[in-house]
Each structure stands twice: as structure tokens, then as C-alpha cells.
Motif scaffolding. Sequence first.
Motif, PDB file in Angstrom:
ATOM      1  N   ALA A  30      11.433-131.400  26.793  1.00 26.93           N
ATOM      2  CA  ALA A  30      10.324-130.648  26.204  1.00 26.93           C
ATOM      3  C   ALA A  30      10.085-129.399  27.036  1.00 26.93           C
ATOM      4  O   ALA A  30      10.464-129.333  28.202  1.00 26.93           O
ATOM      5  N   ILE A  31       9.439-128.432  26.415  1.00 26.90           N
ATOM      6  CA  ILE A  31       9.060-127.199  27.103  1.00 26.90           C
ATOM      7  C   ILE A  31       7.591-126.948  26.811  1.00 26.90           C
ATOM      8  O   ILE A  31       7.177-126.978  25.649  1.00 26.90           O
ATOM      9  N   ILE A  32       6.812-126.723  27.850  1.00 27.54           N
ATOM     10  CA  ILE A  32       5.392-126.421  27.688  1.00 27.54           C
ATOM     11  C   ILE A  32       5.203-124.938  27.953  1.00 27.54           C
ATOM     12  O   ILE A  32       5.645-124.420  28.978  1.00 27.54           O
ATOM     13  N   ILE A  33       4.537-124.276  27.015  1.00 28.26           N
ATOM     14  CA  ILE A  33       4.273-122.851  27.154  1.00 28.26           C
ATOM     15  C   ILE A  33       2.767-122.651  27.269  1.00 28.26           C
ATOM     16  O   ILE A  33       2.015-123.071  26.392  1.00 28.26           O
ATOM     17  N   GLY A  34       2.340-122.051  28.336  1.00 25.95           N
ATOM     18  CA  GLY A  34       0.928-121.721  28.500  1.00 25.95           C
ATOM     19  C   GLY A  34       0.691-120.304  28.009  1.00 25.95           C
ATOM     20  O   GLY A  34       1.386-119.381  28.414  1.00 25.95           O
ATOM     21  N   ALA A  35      -0.244-120.155  27.114  1.00 24.04           N
ATOM     22  CA  ALA A  35      -0.499-118.831  26.553  1.00 24.04           C
ATOM     23  C   ALA A  35      -1.969-118.688  26.205  1.00 24.04           C
ATOM     24  O   ALA A  35      -2.672-119.672  25.998  1.00 24.04           O
ATOM     25  N   GLY A  36      -2.421-117.473  26.135  1.00 20.40           N
ATOM     26  CA  GLY A  36      -3.802-117.194  25.773  1.00 20.40           C
ATOM     27  C   GLY A  36      -3.921-116.735  24.336  1.00 20.40           C
ATOM     28  O   GLY A  36      -3.004-116.889  23.528  1.00 20.40           O
ATOM     29  N   ALA A  37      -5.042-116.147  24.020  1.00 21.29           N
ATOM     30  CA  ALA A  37      -5.337-115.728  22.652  1.00 21.29           C
ATOM     31  C   ALA A  37      -4.349-114.685  22.131  1.00 21.29           C
ATOM     32  O   ALA A  37      -4.147-114.571  20.943  1.00 21.29           O
ATOM     33  N   GLY A  38      -3.724-113.959  23.014  1.00 19.93           N
ATOM     34  CA  GLY A  38      -2.784-112.933  22.569  1.00 19.93           C
ATOM     35  C   GLY A  38      -1.621-113.497  21.782  1.00 19.93           C
ATOM     36  O   GLY A  38      -1.100-112.848  20.881  1.00 19.93           O
ATOM     37  N   LEU A  39      -1.209-114.710  22.112  1.00 24.23           N
ATOM     38  CA  LEU A  39      -0.093-115.325  21.402  1.00 24.23           C
ATOM     39  C   LEU A  39      -0.465-115.614  19.952  1.00 24.23           C
ATOM     40  O   LEU A  39       0.291-115.314  19.040  1.00 24.23           O
ATOM     41  N   SER A  40      -1.630-116.191  19.732  1.00 30.09           N
ATOM     42  CA  SER A  40      -2.046-116.493  18.363  1.00 30.09           C
ATOM     43  C   SER A  40      -2.330-115.212  17.580  1.00 30.09           C
ATOM     44  O   SER A  40      -2.022-115.124  16.394  1.00 30.09           O
TER      45      SER A  40
END
Length: 82
Positions: A30-40
Motif C-alpha cells: 500500500a501507499i499512503i499519501i498525505g495531502a491537504g485541501a489543494g489536492l481535492s
Amino acid sequence: MFSKKWMNKSTNDYWDKISNLKKTIENADAIIIGAGAGLSTSAGLEYSGKRFFVHFSDFADKYGLQDMYSAGFYPFETLEEY
């Protein structure tokens, strides 16, 4: 516009690291990606407008909310109300 600083490194300088990363990703469960509102946002999610009012018109009417972002900071009187 050009950078005044000469960049000596290129993709070729990182080829071993890139190849290693590729192998790591291919072998990962699995790969976990941490992202903020910019991604959505970049994916097209809108925090206001028609989508907000279709799904949250009762909150917009009651509290005067205009979008999902500011609604997250609204000073509701109780945790249950929040």
C-alpha cells in the motif's frame, strides 16, 4: 524568465534513486499519501456554489454558511450541533 542560478543536476543525476523508488512502489502492499485541501481542489472539488447548496442548504439557511470551508470554522454553540 530564466533562473540566474545555474542548475547542474538533471534527471540523469537521480536515475538510481528514481529506479529504486520505482521498485519500492512496485513491491509495496500500500501507499499512503498525505495531502491537504489543494489536492481535492486540483481534482475539481468545489467548496461552495451549487454542490454546497444542494447538500447543505438547511445549514446555509440556518447559520448563513456560504461554503464547506468556512462552515468548518463556524462557532457552533455545542459539539452536537457542530
